[in-house]
Design a protein around this motif. Sequence first.
Motif, mmCIF file in Angstrom:
data_model
loop_
_atom_site.group_PDB
_atom_site.id
_atom_site.type_symbol
_atom_site.label_atom_id
_atom_site.label_comp_id
_atom_site.label_asym_id
_atom_site.label_seq_id
_atom_site.Cartn_x
_atom_site.Cartn_y
_atom_site.Cartn_z
ATOM 1 N N ALA A 1 0.840 -1.209 0.000
ATOM 2 C CA ALA A 1 0.000 0.000 0.000
ATOM 3 C C ALA A 1 0.871 1.253 0.000
ATOM 4 O O ALA A 1 0.561 2.244 -0.678
ATOM 5 N N ALA A 2 1.967 1.212 0.750
ATOM 6 C CA ALA A 2 2.857 2.375 0.822
ATOM 7 C C ALA A 2 3.552 2.625 -0.515
ATOM 8 O O ALA A 2 3.736 3.773 -0.925
ATOM 9 N N ILE A 3 3.932 1.554 -1.206
ATOM 10 C CA ILE A 3 4.567 1.725 -2.515
ATOM 11 C C ILE A 3 3.580 2.347 -3.504
ATOM 12 O O ILE A 3 3.943 3.237 -4.286
ATOM 13 N N LYS A 4 2.348 1.904 -3.453
ATOM 14 C CA LYS A 4 1.327 2.518 -4.308
ATOM 15 C C LYS A 4 1.182 4.001 -3.984
ATOM 16 O O LYS A 4 1.018 4.833 -4.881
ATOM 17 N N GLU A 5 1.258 4.328 -2.705
ATOM 18 C CA GLU A 5 1.067 5.716 -2.268
ATOM 19 C C GLU A 5 2.168 6.631 -2.789
ATOM 20 O O GLU A 5 1.940 7.832 -2.972
ATOM 21 N N VAL A 6 3.356 6.069 -3.029
ATOM 22 C CA VAL A 6 4.457 6.885 -3.576
ATOM 23 C C VAL A 6 4.663 6.585 -5.062
ATOM 24 O O VAL A 6 5.757 6.757 -5.610
ATOM 25 N N ASN A 7 3.585 6.143 -5.700
ATOM 26 C CA ASN A 7 3.585 5.934 -7.158
ATOM 27 C C ASN A 7 4.647 4.943 -7.637
ATOM 28 O O ASN A 7 5.323 5.175 -8.644
ATOM 29 N N GLY A 8 4.769 3.848 -6.904
ATOM 30 C CA GLY A 8 5.671 2.783 -7.321
ATOM 31 C C GLY A 8 7.128 3.008 -6.990
ATOM 32 O O GLY A 8 7.980 2.189 -7.367
ATOM 33 N N LYS A 9 7.444 4.088 -6.268
ATOM 34 C CA LYS A 9 8.845 4.406 -5.965
ATOM 35 C C LYS A 9 9.288 3.719 -4.676
ATOM 36 O O LYS A 9 9.620 4.358 -3.672
ATOM 37 N N GLY A 10 9.272 2.407 -4.733
ATOM 38 C CA GLY A 10 9.715 1.587 -3.618
ATOM 39 C C GLY A 10 10.124 0.231 -4.138
ATOM 40 O O GLY A 10 9.818 -0.131 -5.276
ATOM 41 N N ILE A 11 10.824 -0.534 -3.306
ATOM 42 C CA ILE A 11 11.296 -1.863 -3.705
ATOM 43 C C ILE A 11 10.744 -2.892 -2.723
ATOM 44 O O ILE A 11 11.174 -2.930 -1.562
ATOM 45 N N PRO A 12 9.787 -3.722 -3.154
ATOM 46 C CA PRO A 12 9.263 -4.756 -2.258
ATOM 47 C C PRO A 12 10.198 -5.957 -2.213
ATOM 48 O O PRO A 12 10.613 -6.475 -3.246
ATOM 49 N N PHE A 13 10.526 -6.395 -1.006
ATOM 50 C CA PHE A 13 11.304 -7.617 -0.836
ATOM 51 C C PHE A 13 10.380 -8.722 -0.349
ATOM 52 O O PHE A 13 9.603 -8.532 0.583
ATOM 53 N N ILE A 14 10.457 -9.866 -1.016
ATOM 54 C CA ILE A 14 9.645 -11.028 -0.676
ATOM 55 C C ILE A 14 10.560 -12.121 -0.144
ATOM 56 O O ILE A 14 11.635 -12.367 -0.701
ATOM 57 N N LYS A 15 10.141 -12.790 0.898
ATOM 58 C CA LYS A 15 10.960 -13.849 1.481
ATOM 59 C C LYS A 15 10.920 -15.104 0.611
ATOM 60 O O LYS A 15 10.016 -15.273 -0.204
ATOM 61 N N ALA B 1 2.940 -7.684 -5.651
ATOM 62 C CA ALA B 1 3.960 -6.631 -5.659
ATOM 63 C C ALA B 1 3.971 -5.898 -6.996
ATOM 64 O O ALA B 1 4.118 -4.669 -7.045
ATOM 65 N N ALA B 2 3.780 -6.645 -8.076
ATOM 66 C CA ALA B 2 3.781 -6.031 -9.402
ATOM 67 C C ALA B 2 2.648 -5.026 -9.554
ATOM 68 O O ALA B 2 2.772 -4.047 -10.305
ATOM 69 N N GLU B 3 1.554 -5.243 -8.821
ATOM 70 C CA GLU B 3 0.407 -4.345 -8.912
ATOM 71 C C GLU B 3 0.666 -2.989 -8.267
ATOM 72 O O GLU B 3 -0.107 -2.051 -8.449
ATOM 73 N N THR B 4 1.765 -2.864 -7.508
ATOM 74 C CA THR B 4 2.067 -1.585 -6.858
ATOM 75 C C THR B 4 2.641 -0.565 -7.832
ATOM 76 O O THR B 4 2.734 0.614 -7.505
ATOM 77 N N GLY B 5 3.073 -1.030 -9.012
ATOM 78 C CA GLY B 5 3.702 -0.125 -9.966
ATOM 79 C C GLY B 5 5.203 -0.048 -9.827
ATOM 80 O O GLY B 5 5.866 0.742 -10.519
ATOM 81 N N CYS B 6 5.789 -0.873 -8.953
ATOM 82 C CA CYS B 6 7.241 -0.847 -8.764
ATOM 83 C C CYS B 6 7.951 -1.423 -9.980
ATOM 84 O O CYS B 6 7.373 -2.206 -10.735
ATOM 85 N N LYS B 7 9.194 -1.057 -10.142
ATOM 86 C CA LYS B 7 9.992 -1.531 -11.268
ATOM 87 C C LYS B 7 11.128 -2.453 -10.824
ATOM 88 O O LYS B 7 11.822 -3.035 -11.652
#
Length: 340
Positions: free
Chosen positions: A133-147, A161-167
Amino acid sequence: MKDVRTTARERMKGFCRVCPVCNGKACAGEVPGMGGLGTGSSFTANVEALADYKLRMRLIHSITTPNPTTEVLGVDLAIPVIAAPIGGVSFNMGGKVTEDEYIAGKLKACVANGIIGCTGDGVPPFIHEAGFAAIKEVNGKGIPFIKPWEDAELYAKLDKAAETGCKIFGMDIDAAGLITLAKMGRPVSPKSPAKLKEIIGRVPGKFILKGIMCVDDAKAAVDVGASAIVVSNHGGRVLDHTPGTAHVLFDIAQAVGKDITVLVDGGVRTGADVLKMVALGADAVLIGRPFSIATVGGLEEGASKYIQQLQGELLAAMVLTGCKSLADATPEILVDVLGQ
């Protein structure tokens, strides 16, 4: 920052002492919590390894306004710093702020100050949900780490994670040793080269593999198609008696630095520490616990103040070592007190 740390100490009472120097000695064995596993030696080794390198001071030059900017994985960074993926404020940090407040504050501060932050994963699910949710809030400008979960959960989370708009996506493969997850009935495990190739092939973006502590694994990460590695022992929280990351970074960077982006975490506390890691071969550093303390102590404002402190310290260190840009931060600016 003094006020931020005072507030953090109050909010994290019983979970983190917010020591003057975050070195893992007072919290050894406190997992869950903010400490290191077992004797805590892997946590303290990270801090001590960096301390083994001193900066060679040079002042006969004309550099007054150094340039600390860089580009990593297509992201422009005001300083070579990324906020590491740490979550779980409810059971690791006292729960006085919510997971949503914590992770949103951290990512917003990173964006506002020209860097990027990562989000964590774990149990319960609100950790990754708040992060996404936080990555979406900053328009994909975050890096999600998955275990490194088993396939069904791993792929489901990567899809979300891909749905957040992250690259950029990450896996903290070093989490394979987290006893807390095993006790919760949610096992994580190492991944074979074939499995990593399969995972990376499904990711719609660049992929970071965190938890590399030897040259062989670094070369394997290149072979499977990772875009970047993080030299990391998971903050000393998964295996006791490992070396500090600063002691293994140089050999790893020498082996694969031309083939893959090399990141590092572990014991980085100040801008001078950032410069040391860059001089040892890192393209940028990840910082964990200090970001968590600053964010719990002041949310977005607290994290922003910490980033600004790092920038000021880095600029001063660059001037005092004669570095006009990060390209000048080579091993020659270091003194290895161990003589290695």
